[in-house]
Motif scaffolding. Structure first.
Motif, PDB file in Angstrom:
ATOM      1  N   ASN A   7       0.800  -1.223   0.000  1.00 11.20           N
ATOM      2  CA  ASN A   7       0.000   0.000   0.000  1.00 11.20           C
ATOM      3  C   ASN A   7       0.833   1.274   0.000  1.00 11.20           C
ATOM      4  OD1 ASN A   7      -2.525   1.316  -0.006  1.00 11.20           O
ATOM      5  ND2 ASN A   7      -2.364   1.645   2.188  1.00 11.20           N
ATOM      6  N   PHE A   8       1.817   1.387   0.877  1.00  8.14           N
ATOM      7  CA  PHE A   8       2.539   2.657   0.970  1.00  8.14           C
ATOM      8  C   PHE A   8       3.323   2.961  -0.304  1.00  8.14           C
ATOM      9  CE2 PHE A   8       6.288   0.211   2.180  1.00  8.14           C
ATOM     10  CZ  PHE A   8       7.371   1.024   1.902  1.00  8.14           C
ATOM     11  N   LEU A   9       3.760   1.928  -1.017  1.00  6.42           N
ATOM     12  CA  LEU A   9       4.462   2.158  -2.280  1.00  6.42           C
ATOM     13  C   LEU A   9       3.483   2.478  -3.407  1.00  6.42           C
ATOM     14  CD1 LEU A   9       7.277  -0.549  -2.235  1.00  6.42           C
ATOM     15  CD2 LEU A   9       7.463   1.887  -1.756  1.00  6.42           C
ATOM     16  N   ASP A  10       2.341   1.797  -3.408  1.00  3.39           N
ATOM     17  CA  ASP A  10       1.330   2.093  -4.430  1.00  3.39           C
ATOM     18  C   ASP A  10       0.870   3.545  -4.338  1.00  3.39           C
ATOM     19  OD1 ASP A  10       1.397  -0.478  -5.481  1.00  3.39           O
ATOM     20  OD2 ASP A  10      -0.262  -1.182  -4.234  1.00  3.39           O
ATOM     21  N   GLU A  11       0.696   4.049  -3.115  1.00  3.18           N
ATOM     22  CA  GLU A  11       0.293   5.442  -2.937  1.00  3.18           C
ATOM     23  C   GLU A  11       1.346   6.391  -3.507  1.00  3.18           C
ATOM     24  OE1 GLU A  11      -0.416   5.882   1.250  1.00  3.18           O
ATOM     25  OE2 GLU A  11      -2.254   4.686   1.181  1.00  3.18           O
ATOM     26  N   GLN A  12       2.606   6.107  -3.212  1.00  2.00           N
ATOM     27  CA  GLN A  12       3.681   6.963  -3.724  1.00  2.00           C
ATOM     28  C   GLN A  12       3.767   6.886  -5.244  1.00  2.00           C
ATOM     29  OE1 GLN A  12       7.536   6.836  -1.698  1.00  2.00           O
ATOM     30  NE2 GLN A  12       6.500   5.836   0.030  1.00  2.00           N
ATOM     31  N   TYR A  13       3.618   5.692  -5.787  1.00  2.00           N
ATOM     32  CA  TYR A  13       3.674   5.517  -7.238  1.00  2.00           C
ATOM     33  C   TYR A  13       2.548   6.301  -7.912  1.00  2.00           C
ATOM     34  CZ  TYR A  13       4.029   3.353 -11.807  1.00  2.00           C
ATOM     35  OH  TYR A  13       4.175   3.153 -13.148  1.00  2.00           O
ATOM     36  N   ASN A  14       1.343   6.174  -7.364  1.00  2.62           N
ATOM     37  CA  ASN A  14       0.201   6.874  -7.959  1.00  2.62           C
ATOM     38  C   ASN A  14       0.354   8.388  -7.842  1.00  2.62           C
ATOM     39  OD1 ASN A  14      -1.050   4.503  -8.800  1.00  2.62           O
ATOM     40  ND2 ASN A  14      -2.121   4.260  -6.859  1.00  2.62           N
ATOM     41  N   ASP A  15       0.865   8.865  -6.716  1.00  2.00           N
ATOM     42  CA  ASP A  15       1.129  10.294  -6.575  1.00  2.00           C
ATOM     43  C   ASP A  15       2.156  10.759  -7.601  1.00  2.00           C
ATOM     44  OD1 ASP A  15      -0.643  10.484  -4.482  1.00  2.00           O
ATOM     45  OD2 ASP A  15       0.909  10.520  -2.913  1.00  2.00           O
ATOM     46  N   ARG A  16       3.212   9.987  -7.779  1.00  2.00           N
ATOM     47  CA  ARG A  16       4.265  10.327  -8.734  1.00  2.00           C
ATOM     48  C   ARG A  16       3.694  10.323 -10.157  1.00  2.00           C
ATOM     49  NH1 ARG A  16       7.905  13.255  -8.334  1.00  2.00           N
ATOM     50  NH2 ARG A  16       8.394  12.310  -6.350  1.00  2.00           N
ATOM     51  N   ALA A  17       2.830   9.370 -10.462  1.00  2.00           N
ATOM     52  CA  ALA A  17       2.225   9.307 -11.798  1.00  2.00           C
ATOM     53  C   ALA A  17       1.351  10.533 -12.063  1.00  2.00           C
ATOM     54  CB  ALA A  17       1.407   8.026 -11.942  1.00  2.00           C
ATOM     55  N   LYS A  18       0.589  10.965 -11.045  1.00  2.00           N
ATOM     56  CA  LYS A  18      -0.246  12.161 -11.199  1.00  2.00           C
ATOM     57  C   LYS A  18       0.622  13.396 -11.416  1.00  2.00           C
ATOM     58  CE  LYS A  18      -4.011  10.447  -8.348  1.00  2.00           C
ATOM     59  NZ  LYS A  18      -4.652  10.538  -7.027  1.00  2.00           N
ATOM     60  N   GLN A  19       1.694  13.509 -10.631  1.00  2.00           N
ATOM     61  CA  GLN A  19       2.600  14.654 -10.788  1.00  2.00           C
ATOM     62  C   GLN A  19       3.229  14.652 -12.175  1.00  2.00           C
ATOM     63  OE1 GLN A  19       5.426  14.194  -7.642  1.00  2.00           O
ATOM     64  NE2 GLN A  19       4.047  14.960  -6.056  1.00  2.00           N
ATOM     65  N   HIS A  20       3.623  13.476 -12.632  1.00  2.00           N
ATOM     66  CA  HIS A  20       4.242  13.357 -13.957  1.00  2.00           C
ATOM     67  C   HIS A  20       3.259  13.793 -15.036  1.00  2.00           C
ATOM     68  CE1 HIS A  20       6.691  11.760 -17.209  1.00  2.00           C
ATOM     69  NE2 HIS A  20       5.634  11.112 -17.639  1.00  2.00           N
ATOM     70  N   LYS A  21       2.037  13.306 -14.933  1.00  2.00           N
ATOM     71  CA  LYS A  21       1.020  13.648 -15.931  1.00  2.00           C
ATOM     72  C   LYS A  21       0.773  15.157 -15.953  1.00  2.00           C
ATOM     73  CE  LYS A  21      -3.678  12.583 -17.359  1.00  2.00           C
ATOM     74  NZ  LYS A  21      -4.921  11.891 -17.045  1.00  2.00           N
ATOM     75  N   GLN A  22       0.678  15.768 -14.765  1.00  2.00           N
ATOM     76  CA  GLN A  22       0.443  17.212 -14.683  1.00  2.00           C
ATOM     77  C   GLN A  22       1.619  17.983 -15.275  1.00  2.00           C
ATOM     78  OE1 GLN A  22      -2.464  18.765 -13.612  1.00  2.00           O
ATOM     79  NE2 GLN A  22      -1.454  20.487 -14.577  1.00  2.00           N
ATOM     80  N   ARG A  23       2.827  17.528 -14.985  1.00  2.00           N
ATOM     81  CA  ARG A  23       4.010  18.214 -15.520  1.00  2.00           C
ATOM     82  C   ARG A  23       4.085  18.098 -17.035  1.00  2.00           C
ATOM     83  NH1 ARG A  23       7.583  15.977 -10.639  1.00  2.00           N
ATOM     84  NH2 ARG A  23       7.148  17.655  -9.179  1.00  2.00           N
ATOM     85  N   VAL A  24       3.715  16.941 -17.561  1.00  2.00           N
ATOM     86  CA  VAL A  24       3.710  16.759 -19.011  1.00  2.00           C
ATOM     87  C   VAL A  24       2.686  17.701 -19.645  1.00  2.00           C
ATOM     88  CG1 VAL A  24       3.089  15.144 -20.864  1.00  2.00           C
ATOM     89  CG2 VAL A  24       4.603  14.406 -19.022  1.00  2.00           C
ATOM     90  N   GLU A  25       1.491  17.776 -19.053  1.00  2.00           N
ATOM     91  CA  GLU A  25       0.455  18.679 -19.581  1.00  2.00           C
ATOM     92  C   GLU A  25       0.913  20.134 -19.516  1.00  2.00           C
ATOM     93  OE1 GLU A  25      -3.221  17.889 -17.525  1.00  2.00           O
ATOM     94  OE2 GLU A  25      -3.248  15.798 -18.196  1.00  2.00           O
ATOM     95  N   ASN A  26       1.504  20.522 -18.392  1.00  2.00           N
ATOM     96  CA  ASN A  26       1.994  21.897 -18.264  1.00  2.00           C
ATOM     97  C   ASN A  26       3.114  22.181 -19.260  1.00  2.00           C
ATOM     98  OD1 ASN A  26       0.170  22.368 -16.220  1.00  2.00           O
ATOM     99  ND2 ASN A  26       1.645  22.061 -14.581  1.00  2.00           N
ATOM    100  N   GLY A  27       3.983  21.218 -19.462  1.00  2.00           N
ATOM    101  CA  GLY A  27       5.062  21.381 -20.428  1.00  2.00           C
ATOM    102  C   GLY A  27       4.540  21.537 -21.839  1.00  2.00           C
ATOM    103  N   ARG A  28       3.511  20.773 -22.168  1.00  2.00           N
ATOM    104  CA  ARG A  28       2.910  20.892 -23.504  1.00  2.00           C
ATOM    105  C   ARG A  28       2.284  22.260 -23.698  1.00  2.00           C
ATOM    106  NH1 ARG A  28       0.532  15.005 -23.296  1.00  2.00           N
ATOM    107  NH2 ARG A  28       2.248  13.904 -24.279  1.00  2.00           N
ATOM    108  N   LYS A  29       1.613  22.747 -22.659  1.00  2.00           N
ATOM    109  CA  LYS A  29       1.000  24.069 -22.756  1.00  2.00           C
ATOM    110  C   LYS A  29       2.068  25.132 -22.980  1.00  2.00           C
ATOM    111  CE  LYS A  29      -2.859  22.989 -19.709  1.00  2.00           C
ATOM    112  NZ  LYS A  29      -3.415  23.207 -18.360  1.00  2.00           N
ATOM    113  N   GLY A  30       3.142  25.058 -22.195  1.00  2.00           N
ATOM    114  CA  GLY A  30       4.224  26.023 -22.343  1.00  2.00           C
ATOM    115  C   GLY A  30       4.911  25.899 -23.679  1.00  2.00           C
ATOM    116  N   GLY A  31       5.133  24.683 -24.114  1.00  2.00           N
ATOM    117  CA  GLY A  31       5.765  24.453 -25.413  1.00  2.00           C
ATOM    118  C   GLY A  31       4.896  24.909 -26.562  1.00  2.00           C
ATOM    119  N   PHE A  32       3.584  24.712 -26.436  1.00  2.00           N
ATOM    120  CA  PHE A  32       2.648  25.133 -27.482  1.00  2.00           C
ATOM    121  C   PHE A  32       2.679  26.653 -27.612  1.00  2.00           C
ATOM    122  CE2 PHE A  32      -1.631  26.419 -28.895  1.00  2.00           C
ATOM    123  CZ  PHE A  32      -1.664  25.750 -30.102  1.00  2.00           C
ATOM    124  N   GLN A  33       2.694  27.349 -26.477  1.00  2.00           N
ATOM    125  CA  GLN A  33       2.725  28.806 -26.516  1.00  2.00           C
ATOM    126  C   GLN A  33       4.022  29.304 -27.144  1.00  2.00           C
ATOM    127  OE1 GLN A  33       2.039  29.922 -22.470  1.00  2.00           O
ATOM    128  NE2 GLN A  33      -0.149  29.537 -22.576  1.00  2.00           N
TER     129      GLN A  33
END
Length: 131
Positions: free
Chosen positions: A82-108
């Protein structure tokens, strides 16, 4: 898991000494604790997705004790920490958000033109083009 990209994984996971020293695993024999620690590291390195057979091989006969302690659960035939799954899922969400933000910045940046003629008056553009 939503993202199984090894690039989003950190080479480490959070492990608080108080959880190790006072958690359920603390009541186990040293052999079980050592096998659990090997399992935790293997599990993390595999993106928190391993088979029951892999768990048995990594823990070298300690899998029953680990399961009985409750620190690892079997869900849909797969070991879950459980404690690793929580960290993995948090890291995946952060990664996804960073990718989306990077795309927005790159698009601009990509769509921002540096054309010196863009903001010039038509008569200036005509003069520059020697018309």
């Amino acid at each position: 898991h939503p993202i199984s990209n090894p690039l989003l994984m950190l080479p480490y996971f959070k492990c608080h000494p108080s959880q190790w020293l006072t958690g359920d695993i603390s009541f186990e024999f040293f052999a079980t604790k050592g096998a659990y620690w090997d399992l935790v590291n293997f599990y993390w390195s595999k993106g928190c997705k391993i088979s029951l057979d892999q768990m048995k091989r990594v823990t070298k006969g300690q899998h029953k004790s680990i399961l009985e302690s409750g620190v690892v659960k079997i869900i849909n035939g797969e070991p879950k920490i459980n404690f690793l799954d929580e960290q993995y899922n948090d890291r995946a969400k952060q990664h996804k958000q960073r990718v989306e933000n990077g795309r927005k910045g790159g698009f601009q940046k990509h769509n921002k033109t540096t054309d010196p003629y863009l903001n010039l008056a038509p008569e200036v553009i005509k003069a520059l083009n020697n018309d």
